[in-house]
Design a protein around this motif. Structure first.
Motif, PDB file in Angstrom:
ATOM      1  N   LEU A   1       0.816  -1.210   0.000  1.00  0.00           N
ATOM      2  CA  LEU A   1       0.000   0.000   0.000  1.00  0.00           C
ATOM      3  C   LEU A   1       0.847   1.256   0.000  1.00  0.00           C
ATOM      4  O   LEU A   1       0.334   2.352  -0.145  1.00  0.00           O
ATOM      5  CB  LEU A   1      -0.913   0.006   1.232  1.00  0.00           C
ATOM      6  CG  LEU A   1      -1.880  -1.166   1.338  1.00  0.00           C
ATOM      7  CD1 LEU A   1      -2.671  -1.071   2.635  1.00  0.00           C
ATOM      8  CD2 LEU A   1      -2.817  -1.201   0.143  1.00  0.00           C
ATOM      9  N   ILE A   2       2.150   1.088   0.217  1.00  0.00           N
ATOM     10  CA  ILE A   2       3.061   2.223   0.236  1.00  0.00           C
ATOM     11  C   ILE A   2       4.150   2.005  -0.815  1.00  0.00           C
ATOM     12  O   ILE A   2       4.353   0.882  -1.279  1.00  0.00           O
ATOM     13  CB  ILE A   2       3.715   2.415   1.627  1.00  0.00           C
ATOM     14  CG1 ILE A   2       4.540   1.186   1.989  1.00  0.00           C
ATOM     15  CG2 ILE A   2       2.656   2.693   2.683  1.00  0.00           C
ATOM     16  CD1 ILE A   2       5.431   1.391   3.182  1.00  0.00           C
ATOM     17  N   VAL A   3       4.823   3.079  -1.178  1.00  0.00           N
ATOM     18  CA  VAL A   3       5.898   2.996  -2.161  1.00  0.00           C
ATOM     19  C   VAL A   3       7.211   2.734  -1.433  1.00  0.00           C
ATOM     20  O   VAL A   3       7.552   3.440  -0.478  1.00  0.00           O
ATOM     21  CB  VAL A   3       5.993   4.302  -2.978  1.00  0.00           C
ATOM     22  CG1 VAL A   3       7.151   4.254  -3.946  1.00  0.00           C
ATOM     23  CG2 VAL A   3       4.676   4.560  -3.709  1.00  0.00           C
ATOM     24  N   VAL A   4       7.907   1.692  -1.858  1.00  0.00           N
ATOM     25  CA  VAL A   4       9.250   1.388  -1.349  1.00  0.00           C
ATOM     26  C   VAL A   4      10.182   1.333  -2.554  1.00  0.00           C
ATOM     27  O   VAL A   4       9.723   1.175  -3.688  1.00  0.00           O
ATOM     28  CB  VAL A   4       9.289   0.067  -0.556  1.00  0.00           C
ATOM     29  CG1 VAL A   4       8.480   0.181   0.729  1.00  0.00           C
ATOM     30  CG2 VAL A   4       8.802  -1.094  -1.378  1.00  0.00           C
TER      31      VAL A   4
ATOM     32  N   ARG B   1      11.796   6.250   6.888  1.00  0.00           N
ATOM     33  CA  ARG B   1      12.026   6.355   5.445  1.00  0.00           C
ATOM     34  C   ARG B   1      12.794   5.152   4.943  1.00  0.00           C
ATOM     35  O   ARG B   1      13.477   4.475   5.710  1.00  0.00           O
ATOM     36  CB  ARG B   1      12.753   7.636   5.080  1.00  0.00           C
ATOM     37  CG  ARG B   1      14.138   7.764   5.658  1.00  0.00           C
ATOM     38  CD  ARG B   1      14.707   9.155   5.411  1.00  0.00           C
ATOM     39  NE  ARG B   1      15.857   9.323   6.246  1.00  0.00           N
ATOM     40  CZ  ARG B   1      17.075   9.492   5.789  1.00  0.00           C
ATOM     41  NH1 ARG B   1      17.292   9.536   4.509  1.00  0.00           N
ATOM     42  NH2 ARG B   1      18.089   9.633   6.618  1.00  0.00           N
ATOM     43  N   ALA B   2      12.624   4.893   3.654  1.00  0.00           N
ATOM     44  CA  ALA B   2      13.344   3.815   2.983  1.00  0.00           C
ATOM     45  C   ALA B   2      14.191   4.447   1.882  1.00  0.00           C
ATOM     46  O   ALA B   2      13.756   5.369   1.209  1.00  0.00           O
ATOM     47  CB  ALA B   2      12.370   2.811   2.394  1.00  0.00           C
ATOM     48  N   MET B   3      15.397   3.932   1.729  1.00  0.00           N
ATOM     49  CA  MET B   3      16.268   4.483   0.679  1.00  0.00           C
ATOM     50  C   MET B   3      17.170   3.420   0.106  1.00  0.00           C
ATOM     51  O   MET B   3      17.361   2.393   0.652  1.00  0.00           O
ATOM     52  CB  MET B   3      17.090   5.636   1.202  1.00  0.00           C
ATOM     53  CG  MET B   3      17.885   5.340   2.429  1.00  0.00           C
ATOM     54  SD  MET B   3      18.676   6.858   2.970  1.00  0.00           S
ATOM     55  CE  MET B   3      19.699   6.191   4.237  1.00  0.00           C
TER      56      MET B   3
ATOM     57  N   GLY C   1       1.271  -2.223   5.897  1.00  0.00           N
ATOM     58  CA  GLY C   1       1.718  -1.598   4.650  1.00  0.00           C
ATOM     59  C   GLY C   1       1.468  -2.492   3.447  1.00  0.00           C
ATOM     60  O   GLY C   1       1.762  -2.120   2.316  1.00  0.00           O
ATOM     61  N   SER C   2       0.924  -3.688   3.677  1.00  0.00           N
ATOM     62  CA  SER C   2       0.608  -4.639   2.609  1.00  0.00           C
ATOM     63  C   SER C   2      -0.798  -5.197   2.809  1.00  0.00           C
ATOM     64  O   SER C   2      -1.325  -5.188   3.916  1.00  0.00           O
ATOM     65  CB  SER C   2       1.603  -5.812   2.617  1.00  0.00           C
ATOM     66  OG  SER C   2       2.915  -5.379   2.405  1.00  0.00           O
TER      67      SER C   2
END
Length: 129
Positions: free
Chosen positions: A21-24, A127-129, A87-88
């Protein structure tokens, strides 16, 4: 799941049924900063937790991120603490849940509003990076 010693039930990782459901980041490996194992967000329905996380500028953990948190801190899934990867979603409704079942750690699915209790937490990250 097998590498982590986790039983995966009900074809949870079937990519036709599972979606984030979120952008990674769109790559196999990435960093997650400010991870929380879910202990700070307990006893919340998934939709309520999503709104509270958004207010705090945090993101709900996906299934993969929840498994990574478990790998890093194996004690998140003990007899009194289970986590929802809000998130999924699976089949558009079910939330992946990491929990103990008869002494074995397993990944299962529950309906979005099927449960709330102090035993369930919502892992998140900054945050994811």
């Amino acid at each position: 799941c097998e590498l982590l010693g986790i039983q995966c039930r009900l074809s949870l990782l079937d990519l036709d049924k599972h979606r984030n459901l979120i952008v990674v980041p769109d790559r196999a490996l990435f960093w997650v900063c400010g991870a929380d194992d879910g202990r700070s967000m307990r006893n919340e329905e998934p939709d309520v937790a999503m709104a509270k996380l958004k207010e705090k500028n945090r993101h709900p953990a996906t299934t993969a991120i929840t498994l990574a948190i478990f790998r890093r801190a194996r004690n998140v899934s003990d007899h009194s603490f289970f986590v929802d990867a809000v998130g999924s979603l699976i089949d558009g409704f079910y939330v992946p849940t990491l929990m103990l079942d008869n002494g074995d750690t397993c990944l299962m699915k529950f309906g979005k509003t099927e449960k709330t209790s102090e035993r369930w937490g919502i892992p998140s990250f900054e945050r994811a990076m």
